[in-house]
Design an enzyme around this catalytic site. Structure first.
Site, PDB file in Angstrom:
ATOM      1  N   HIS A   1       0.807  -6.087  -8.693  1.00  0.00           N
ATOM      2  CA  HIS A   1       1.391  -6.069 -10.036  1.00  0.00           C
ATOM      3  C   HIS A   1       2.048  -7.298 -10.249  1.00  0.00           C
ATOM      4  O   HIS A   1       3.269  -7.593 -10.524  1.00  0.00           O
ATOM      5  CB  HIS A   1       2.385  -4.910 -10.348  1.00  0.00           C
ATOM      6  CG  HIS A   1       1.576  -3.386 -10.350  1.00  0.00           C
ATOM      7  ND1 HIS A   1       2.184  -2.505  -9.596  1.00  0.00           N
ATOM      8  CD2 HIS A   1       0.495  -3.193 -10.989  1.00  0.00           C
ATOM      9  CE1 HIS A   1       1.517  -1.451  -9.958  1.00  0.00           C
ATOM     10  NE2 HIS A   1       0.621  -1.746 -10.748  1.00  0.00           N
TER      11      HIS A   1
ATOM     12  N   HIS B   1      -2.152   0.074  -3.150  1.00  0.00           N
ATOM     13  CA  HIS B   1      -1.591   1.418  -3.380  1.00  0.00           C
ATOM     14  C   HIS B   1      -2.347   2.757  -2.912  1.00  0.00           C
ATOM     15  O   HIS B   1      -1.570   3.678  -3.015  1.00  0.00           O
ATOM     16  CB  HIS B   1      -1.372   1.364  -4.910  1.00  0.00           C
ATOM     17  CG  HIS B   1      -0.618   0.224  -5.356  1.00  0.00           C
ATOM     18  ND1 HIS B   1      -1.316  -0.784  -6.217  1.00  0.00           N
ATOM     19  CD2 HIS B   1       0.424   0.081  -5.324  1.00  0.00           C
ATOM     20  CE1 HIS B   1      -0.402  -1.679  -6.687  1.00  0.00           C
ATOM     21  NE2 HIS B   1       0.962  -1.283  -6.150  1.00  0.00           N
TER      22      HIS B   1
ATOM     23  N   GLU C   1      -0.073   4.653  -6.909  1.00  0.00           N
ATOM     24  CA  GLU C   1      -0.036   5.188  -5.527  1.00  0.00           C
ATOM     25  C   GLU C   1       0.533   6.621  -5.654  1.00  0.00           C
ATOM     26  O   GLU C   1      -0.023   7.490  -4.705  1.00  0.00           O
ATOM     27  CB  GLU C   1       1.350   4.473  -5.025  1.00  0.00           C
ATOM     28  CG  GLU C   1       1.643   4.999  -3.400  1.00  0.00           C
ATOM     29  CD  GLU C   1       2.876   4.524  -3.205  1.00  0.00           C
ATOM     30  OE1 GLU C   1       3.260   3.387  -3.329  1.00  0.00           O
ATOM     31  OE2 GLU C   1       3.619   5.182  -2.445  1.00  0.00           O
TER      32      GLU C   1
END
Ligand code: SF4
Length: 283
Positions: free
Chosen positions: A29, A61, A113
């Site tokens: 991110h 993730h 995730e």
């Protein structure tokens, strides 16, 4: 940058040299890293239906086994950049389910995730706040694990709330918060306790960066979240003697260095980078 993110970026670059590659979702991110990957010709798709290359990469993730099987059934070659510590969390969740526990994940319901952690389960709950715990149904056996980037103090508090709410249930907790997150959080607390102003560098959508901001805000009243040096405002440092600088796990060193340089332009600010804490986060 934590080793999980570093290794994932290296794997993407390695595969991009061999042939066309699409990353499913944001590998990290962080917009700066994503632009660097784009510059190497790596495509990003939010949905497997939009993948136009024969090879697809799953992000750090992770994802569920069901999702991996669905993707392979489409004829795509899957490269997994899943962090080994996310794999640890997957194994913990699988063990809880196998042993007959109703799985409760502490984390953000829609985070990629968490979707990966829960994607192979038919029944589960996700909690993030006290109210979510109060809304849980009773089960004789509750198995609790956490999204790897949740603050461990908060996770422990919610586990203890679950135990108090269901005294008749057997509650088993497996601590899946990753070590880099724990180290970063404790270093941030130490730093924020001594700083007049804290700058947290990281992507706007990065969960661990948001958690760092919240943690620092408990120990320092002047906390600012920036993505790059361009976000830094000189007036934030008025009257400050010590400025603390920290960053989310997916923030490249050069982005942090540029933020530091911008802060140092303020002659009356002293930057304490907690260099030793950062060094300890490198593998
Ligand atoms: S934050 Fe933790 S779990 Fe996530 S990639 Fe980094 S080391 Fe792995």
């Amino acid at each position: 940058m934590c080793f999980g993110v570093r290794d994932a970026i290296a794997l993407a670059l390695e595969h991009a040299d061999v042939g066309p590659l699409t990353i499913l979702g944001d590998l990290v991110h962080n917009p700066t890293v994503l632009s660097a990957l784009e510059a190497k010709g790596i495509a990003v798709a939010q949905d497997v239906a939009d993948v136009r290359t024969p090879t697809l990469m799953v992000t750090a993730h992770g994802t569920s086994e069901r999702n991996l099987a669905r993707t392979r059934a489409l004829g795509l070659t899957v490269v997994e950049a899943t962090c080994p510590l996310v794999h640890v969390a997957h194994r913990a969740v699988a063990a809880l389910a196998r042993d007959g526990y109703h799985v409760v994940i502490i984390g953000q319901r829609n985070h990629v995730e968490v979707r990966g952690l829960t994607g192979d389960l038919d029944r589960f709950d996700v909690v993030l706040e006290d109210d979510d715990v109060l809304a849980l149904d009773e089960h004789p056996r509750l198995g609790v694990a956490a999204q790897t980037t949740q603050p461990v103090e908060k996770v422990r508090r919610l586990v203890s709330l679950i135990r108090r709410r269901f005294p008749q249930s057997e509650v088993r907790f497996i601590d899946t918060v990753c070590k880099p997150t724990k180290q970063r959080q404790s270093a941030a607390i130490e730093m924020a306790s001594q700083a007049d102003v804290v700058i947290v560098v990281g992507g706007r959508t990065s969960n661990n960066t948001h958690e760092l901001v919240k943690t620092c805000a408990r120990y320092c009243t002047r906390v600012h979240h920036v993505q790059t040096d361009a976000d830094v405002r000189p007036e934030w440092f008025d009257g400050a003697e010590v400025v603390g600088l920290t960053a989310g796990t997916s923030t490249p060193d050069d982005v942090i260095d540029r933020v530091e340089a911008r802060i140092r332009l303020r002659a009356d600010a002293t930057v304490d980078k907690f260099a030793s804490a950062r060094a300890s986060l490198r593998r």
